[in-house]
Design a protein around this motif. Structure first.
Motif, PDB file in Angstrom:
ATOM      1  N   GLU A 220       0.728  -1.300  -0.041  1.00  0.00           N
ATOM      2  CA  GLU A 220       0.072  -0.018   0.044  1.00  0.00           C
ATOM      3  C   GLU A 220       0.836   1.280   0.034  1.00  0.00           C
ATOM      4  N   ARG A 221       2.046   1.223   0.693  1.00  0.00           N
ATOM      5  CA  ARG A 221       2.907   2.350   0.978  1.00  0.00           C
ATOM      6  C   ARG A 221       3.697   2.495  -0.507  1.00  0.00           C
ATOM      7  N   HIS A 222       3.977   1.355  -1.169  1.00  0.00           N
ATOM      8  CA  HIS A 222       4.685   1.490  -2.264  1.00  0.00           C
ATOM      9  C   HIS A 222       4.326   0.459  -3.589  1.00  0.00           C
ATOM     10  N   PRO A 223       3.216   1.273  -4.238  1.00  0.00           N
ATOM     11  CA  PRO A 223       2.549   0.525  -5.092  1.00  0.00           C
ATOM     12  C   PRO A 223       3.137   0.220  -6.340  1.00  0.00           C
ATOM     13  N   GLU A 224       4.137   1.070  -6.466  1.00  0.00           N
ATOM     14  CA  GLU A 224       5.305   1.125  -7.533  1.00  0.00           C
ATOM     15  C   GLU A 224       6.244  -0.039  -7.781  1.00  0.00           C
ATOM     16  N   GLN A 225       6.368  -0.649  -6.406  1.00  0.00           N
ATOM     17  CA  GLN A 225       7.201  -1.828  -6.254  1.00  0.00           C
ATOM     18  C   GLN A 225       6.611  -2.980  -6.169  1.00  0.00           C
ATOM     19  N   ALA A 226       5.192  -3.067  -6.236  1.00  0.00           N
ATOM     20  CA  ALA A 226       4.271  -4.217  -5.839  1.00  0.00           C
ATOM     21  C   ALA A 226       4.832  -5.306  -6.843  1.00  0.00           C
TER      22      ALA A 226
END
Length: 402
Positions: free
Chosen positions: A235-241
């Motif tokens: 949730e905090r890092h959607p670009e790294q999911a």
């Protein structure tokens, strides 16, 4: 004789030293003797060394690698498939149910039907045995808990232990049965070596009960915390999911969650002789030594200024395991830690083990696990430990209202 004095160790290096002091005896499970007395985790000195040597033969990396190729995925699939089809699950229940068959196999409990009802019965016993083992942290009346655990141990004996024990005794005493036909489990090892170990049936009963609760409860707890940390990280890092598609990254996430959420927040030792720590401090015989695993696992001198934050990209110093002291250390290091969390990857390693918890987490991620917005997680009500009492989740992509 124990004194009233207690020494507390909080720094990472202090615990590293304390775990390796042979003059410090296990003391955390004295209160839980109804299920823990004379078990592997409770023994000290030569008796512990002998028991550990016998049981260590079952916990080899090659064995774990073999199980990981077939047994563990099969167990995960059997437990996960129904709830994934339903579209929802409780991670605490799912985690415990998933590992119960594996734990029963390792401990030496025969499954006569393999049914869900049988699994749930074992699960109920494991939960009660865990409450007994961690009696020092209960918020209930200890005598009431002891009575409940003793009653559960009697029913477990009749339902599961007795037939499993009698079958193994018969195998060991039959000269026509070759050793390679014996079950490869803890109970069989105890039966075969009972004279050398100088143990009776009651000790074997408690040892099997200990394995049942330790394997299921701690693994389920690690599984739930790992999923919780991963979902909140995503949730905090959607670009790294997208990195969660990588098995090794998932394993790193699990190791970081294990560091932040040790199944036991502390270890307790009792000095059976005068002990001198590496920093020069003297601990007189009879002193209690409280080892704060939670604090040591977030020691900023070892894990950095953000040590209390979940960071799967954290780099630990040489010689420091990514899970910190969660699996203990020294003579009482968790015998099944590689089965739970796998091994830290090394270049050119042929037998890297991913671990049961990473495999379970990976399977959830593949099916789009997410928090249930209508039913938030809750912590366990009657324990001072950091355990979830319930953790509802949904599967598949969320539906966005038009």
């Amino acid at each position: 004789m124990l004194s009233d004095s207690t020494v507390t160790l909080r720094r990472y290096q202090e615990l590293w030293d304390g775990f390796r002091q042979r003059g410090l005896r296990q003391g955390l499970y004295t209160a839980g003797g109804v299920v823990m007395r004379d078990t592997l985790l409770d023994l000290h000195g030569p008796d512990h060394q002998l028991r550990r040597r016998v049981e260590n033969r079952l916990f080899r990396r090659g064995t774990f690698k073999t199980w990981e190729a077939d047994l563990v995925p099969r167990i995960i699939d059997e437990a996960f498939t129904p709830v994934i089809k339903q579209g929802h699950a409780d991670l605490v229940l799912l985690g415990t149910r998933t590992v119960m068959n594996l734990t029963a196999k390792v401990a030496g409990i025969d499954r006569t039907t393999g049914s869900v009802e049988e699994t749930d019965a074992l699960q109920e016993f494991a939960i009660k045995f865990s409450e007994g083992a961690t009696l020092i942290h209960t918020t209930r009346d200890p005598e009431v808990v002891r009575a409940e655990v003793a009653e559960a141990l009697g029913r477990f004996d009749a339902m599961f232990f007795t037939p499993s024990y009698e079958r193994r005794v018969a195998l060991a005493e039959d000269p026509e049965v070759p050793e390679d036909a014996y079950p490869g489990d803890v109970l069989m090892a105890l039966v075969r070596n009972r004279e050398e170990l100088r143990i009776d049936r009651d000790v074997m009963l408690r040892e099997v009960a200990f394995y049942l609760q330790a394997g299921s409860h701690s693994t389920s707890d690690a599984f739930t915390h790992a999923v919780d940390e991963i979902l909140r990280w995503a949730e905090r890092h959607p670009e790294q999911a997208h990195r969660l598609d990588d098995d090794l990254f998932v394993q790193r996430c699990v190791h970081e969650a294990l560091r932040l959420h040790p199944a036991s927040p502390e270890a307790l030792r009792e000095a059976v002789e005068d002990v001198t720590l590496r920093d020069g401090r003297s601990i007189p015989a009879g002193t209690r030594v409280r080892m704060d695993i939670k604090a040591a696992n977030t020691d900023p001198e070892v894990f950095g200024p953000d040590a209390a934050v979940f960071d799967p990209d954290r780099v630990t110093p040489a010689g420091v395991q990514p899970w910190g002291h969660t699996f203990g250390g020294g003579m009482h290091a968790c015998i099944g830690m590689e089965l739970d969390g796998g091994t830290v990857p090394k270049e050119g390693e042929a037998e890297h083990v991913l671990g049961t918890v990473p495999l379970m987490v990976r399977e959830l991620l593949r099916h789009g696990v997410r928090l249930d917005p209508a039913s938030p997680p809750v912590k366990e009500a009657h324990s001072k430990r950091d355990h979830f009492g319930g953790y509802p989740v949904l599967f598949g992509a969320a539906v966005t209202p038009e």
